[in-house]
Design an enzyme around this catalytic site. Structure first.
Site, PDB file in Angstrom:
ATOM      1  N   ASN A   1      43.148  11.303  57.497  1.00 61.35           N
ATOM      2  CA  ASN A   1      44.544  11.711  57.660  1.00 61.35           C
ATOM      3  C   ASN A   1      45.450  10.607  57.104  1.00 61.35           C
ATOM      4  OD1 ASN A   1      47.030  12.564  58.557  1.00 61.35           O
ATOM      5  ND2 ASN A   1      46.587  12.363  60.748  1.00 61.35           N
TER       6      ASN A   1
ATOM      7  N   LYS B   1      48.575  10.683  56.818  1.00 57.77           N
ATOM      8  CA  LYS B   1      49.901  10.722  57.464  1.00 57.77           C
ATOM      9  C   LYS B   1      50.997  10.591  56.406  1.00 57.77           C
ATOM     10  CE  LYS B   1      47.833   9.162  61.719  1.00 57.77           C
ATOM     11  NZ  LYS B   1      47.987   8.560  63.030  1.00 57.77           N
TER      12      LYS B   1
ATOM     13  N   HIS C   1      48.765  18.026  65.684  1.00 53.92           N
ATOM     14  CA  HIS C   1      48.560  16.574  65.834  1.00 53.92           C
ATOM     15  C   HIS C   1      49.595  16.044  66.829  1.00 53.92           C
ATOM     16  CE1 HIS C   1      48.396  12.307  64.962  1.00 53.92           C
ATOM     17  NE2 HIS C   1      47.224  12.519  64.392  1.00 53.92           N
TER      18      HIS C   1
ATOM     19  N   GLU D   1      41.678  13.874  70.430  1.00 52.94           N
ATOM     20  CA  GLU D   1      42.342  12.606  70.106  1.00 52.94           C
ATOM     21  C   GLU D   1      43.251  12.220  71.277  1.00 52.94           C
ATOM     22  OE1 GLU D   1      42.883  11.799  65.685  1.00 52.94           O
ATOM     23  OE2 GLU D   1      44.431  13.233  66.198  1.00 52.94           O
TER      24      GLU D   1
ATOM     25  N   GLY E   1      46.049   4.880  66.983  1.00 52.52           N
ATOM     26  CA  GLY E   1      46.722   3.713  66.412  1.00 52.52           C
ATOM     27  C   GLY E   1      46.844   2.517  67.342  1.00 52.52           C
TER      28      GLY E   1
ATOM     29  N   SER F   1      41.728   5.495  66.756  1.00 54.48           N
ATOM     30  CA  SER F   1      41.286   4.099  66.602  1.00 54.48           C
ATOM     31  C   SER F   1      39.818   3.931  66.227  1.00 54.48           C
ATOM     32  CB  SER F   1      41.590   3.294  67.879  1.00 54.48           C
ATOM     33  OG  SER F   1      42.978   3.158  68.034  1.00 54.48           O
TER      34      SER F   1
ATOM     35  N   GLY G   1      42.751   7.916  60.986  1.00 54.17           N
ATOM     36  CA  GLY G   1      44.104   7.663  60.498  1.00 54.17           C
ATOM     37  C   GLY G   1      44.141   6.329  59.787  1.00 54.17           C
TER      38      GLY G   1
END
Ligand code: PGA
Length: 222
Positions: A6, A8, A85, A157, A163, A194, A215
């Site tokens: 992803n 982002k 998300h 998630e 993150g 993470s 991510g």
């Protein structure tokens, strides 16, 4: 095994071209799905990596300024699309109804929805996390046939993990995965939040994990 990258809201056109060249050199047998930003979708070319999208409109094509419909994504050869998300739930106030609509539009276009679900830290601490997950799940699959439910990939998630460098224990992940499986006949459940080169060895011990949603790691130099 399937791994979703992803991107982002990152990578301008030139950066994306360099990035794509770089990740195209990765030799792997797993299905690698890249979800670039909408504009970079049109720059995507690869015979190894599969194309995904980070979002889709809840509407059909038509008078919806600024939206990108499932039908348009389909014409760019998009095969997978993230839905719900936590960043979209939080910053774009994406609600249960929209998420359900988006899933329906994707299925009509034969694009596989990757439904993202997960609890916040407060919800985990107050022991409400199972209720939250059940609500996110059942609202997303509302009115879908069993056959269509099976086509959805679920990505667990936890919001507190995205993150932050924090990940749940294997027991916590196993508990949620079994719980998810008791409500939906999905083919695949992924873990996201993470994931990095270090903790993936611990995560790999969980047999129920069918893949990962990355991510931060998706943007790192290989
Ligand atoms: P992260 O993001 O890997 O940076 O935690 C995962 C995600 O938001 O899908």
């Amino acid at each position: 095994m399937i791994v979703i990258l992803n991107n982002k809201c990152n990578l301008n056109k030139d950066e994306f071209k360099a990035y794509l060249k770089d990740i195209s050199e990765i030799k792997t047998k797993i299905d690698l799905v890249l979800c670039p930003n909408f504009l970079n979708i049109s720059e995507f070319k690869s015979d190894k990596i599969i194309l995904g999208s980070q979002n889709v409109s809840a509407q059909n094509s038509g008078a919806f300024t600024g939206e990108i419909s499932a039908n348009i994504l389909k014409s760019y050869n998009v095969k997978y699309c993230l839905v719900g998300h936590s960043e979209r739930r939080k910053y774009q106030q994406e609600n249960y109804h929209e998420i359900n609509q988006k899933i329906k539009k994707l299925l009509e276009s034969n694009i596989t929805p990757i439904l993202c679900i997960g609890e916040t830290k407060e919800e985990r601490d107050s022991k409400k996390y199972k209720e939250v997950i059940k609500e996110q799940l059942l609202s997303a699959i509302k009115d879908l046939s069993l056959e269509n439910q099976k086509k959805i990939i679920i990505a667990y998630e936890p919001v507190w993990s995205i993150g932050t460098g924090l990940i749940p224990t294997n027991n916590q992940i196993e508990e949620i995965f079994s719980y998810i499986k008791s409500y939906i006949m999905t083919n695949k459940i992924l873990y996201g939040g993470s994931v990095n080169e270090t903790n993936v060895d611990t995560l790999k011990k969980i047999n129920l994990i069918d893949g990962y949603l990355l991510g931060t790691l998706s943007l790192q130099e290989k």
